[in-house]
Design a protein around this motif. Structure first.
Motif, short mmCIF file in Angstrom:
data_model
loop_
_atom_site.label_atom_id
_atom_site.label_comp_id
_atom_site.label_asym_id
_atom_site.label_seq_id
_atom_site.Cartn_x
_atom_site.Cartn_y
_atom_site.Cartn_z
N GLY A 1 0.86 -1.19 0.00
CA GLY A 1 0.00 0.00 0.00
C GLY A 1 0.89 1.23 0.00
O GLY A 1 1.98 1.24 -0.58
N ASN B 1 11.32 5.52 11.57
CA ASN B 1 12.09 6.33 10.63
C ASN B 1 12.24 7.78 11.03
O ASN B 1 13.17 8.46 10.60
CB ASN B 1 11.43 6.24 9.23
CG ASN B 1 9.94 6.53 9.26
OD1 ASN B 1 9.26 6.17 10.21
ND2 ASN B 1 9.43 7.16 8.24
N ALA C 1 4.13 -4.08 6.17
CA ALA C 1 3.59 -2.73 5.97
C ALA C 1 2.08 -2.83 5.72
O ALA C 1 1.55 -2.34 4.73
CB ALA C 1 4.29 -2.05 4.79
#
Ligand code: NAD
Length: 344
Positions: free
Chosen positions: A12, A124, A72
């Protein structure tokens, strides 16, 4: 150098961002073989990029050429996917939030321990330039000792997408942006937490929080306000920090901002009273011109490896992970506490 062969589960928004924007930066270390997504439409798009298309998780896990998987997918599916992959002998990179709660995370960590496979969470935003600047300011005491940290992200578009609106999928802003901002805060401040208070907002009328505000007091005395909003048509600064010798502001991800610090000059005139509204104030008057100087924000770069470089070194050379599972767990403990305290 032998690259780690990856399969990506969930092609996605974020799965494709990893494949097309992050992983190519480490192409000597990371090689994407293929993807598995429950949506036929997403599979079709992935096949246009010459990825091998897997039709089930089992097919991925049976593929002996695959050493690691990236998860994910929506938040409620992370735990089962991670456990199955670890048991199948794969290393795992998992998107944030790692799981829906601490209990689920502990189940994964037990399996990771049993199997000896690497499990690492993609936090991140430890590499965001605005955060690196904040860290530089904080560590080098550029505004003296920091005693108050305000960290905010505020949008005006409500909650995007579909599953993010649903409790069963782990929707809501605390489990979304909250994870990033709280991870940054705990990575920054090396102290235990003494007190937490919080309030979640439901302005959009949905079943999940569309924002929150939390006030955290650390044992070392630092106070932090962390706020996420999705109904802010104009917003407050991304970072606002107060130190014993100055104040710093970072307005946005464009990194505009400044530090205003004590000049240290002697014999400075006391501030003069100013007209404020229909009254007069000396307390709230700006400091006299010689009392402070305005400085540019510091430059900042990370003094640690990028995420996938580090993941490679952890898998191949048993390096220390830049995102440690114990840190990820601390953030989940804090998130659970925020949910509880907001209810109380
Ligand atoms: P998305 O809805 O865009 O994509 C999810 C994909 O997973 C969809 O294509 C869906 O079909 C697929 N999927 C759902 N269940 C699956 C399953 N069991 N097996 C295989 N495929 C499945 O969502 P997104 O925005 O990409 O978010 C995915 C994850 O990434 C979430 O955990 C989210 O919090 C995280 N995320 C992280 C960041 C970051 O900056 N680190 C940014 C965005 C999203």
């Amino acid at each position: 150098m032998t690259a780690i062969n990856f399969a990506v589960i969930g092609y996605g928004g974020m799965g494709s961002y990893h494949i097309h924007n992050i992983m190519p930066n480490e192409n000597e270390r990371i090689h994407v073989v293929g993807t598995y997504d429950i949506s036929g439409e997403r599979q079709k798009i992935s096949s246009q990029h010459n990825h091998k298309i897997y039709h089930s998780l089992e097919e991925v896990l049976k593929d002996e050429t695959i050493e690691a998987i990236l998860i994910a997918t929506p938040n409620d599916s992370h735990k089962d996917l991670a456990i199955q992959a670890l048991k199948a002998g794969k290393h795992v990179v998992c998107e944030k939030p790692v799981t829906m709660n601490v209990e689920e995370l502990d189940e994964i960590l037990n399996v990771a321990k049993e199997t000896g496979q690497t499990f690492m969470v993609h936090q991140n935003r430890r590499w965001d330039p605005d955060f690196l600047i904040t860290r530089e300011l904080y560590k080098n005491q550029l505004i003296g000792e920091v005693f108050q940290i305000e960290s905010r992200v505020q949008g005006a578009n409500g909650i995007p997408g579909d599953w993010r609106h649903e409790l069963k999928h782990g929707g809501g802003m605390l489990l979304d942006w909250g994870v990033h901002l709280l991870d940054q805060l705990l990575f920054l401040v090396d102290s235990r937490i003494e007190k937490v208070s919080a309030d979640l907002s439901y302005i959009l009328g949905g079943e999940v929080d569309d924002g929150f505000i939390t006030y955290i007091i650390f044992e070392n005395g630092i106070r932090a306000i962390v706020e996420v909003g999705t109904t802010n048509y104009t917003k407050l600064p991304r970072w606002y920090l107060k130190g014993t010798q100055g104040t710093a502001i970072i307005h946005d991800w464009d990194l505009t901002g400044e530090m205003v610090v004590e000049s240290g000059k002697q014999d400075i005139q006391a501030p003069k009273p100013i007209q404020a509204g229909v009254g007069l104030t000396k307390t709230m008057a700006p400091p006299s011109e010689e009392a402070t100087e305005t400085k540019a924000l510091p430059q900042a770069t990370a003094e640690y490896d990028t995420f996938y470089k580090n993941f490679y070194n952890v898998v191949r050379e048993k390096a220390e992970p830049v995102v440690k599972n114990e840190e990820v767990r601390q953030v989940m403990v804090l998130i659970e506490e925020i949910f509880k305290t907001a209810k109380r």
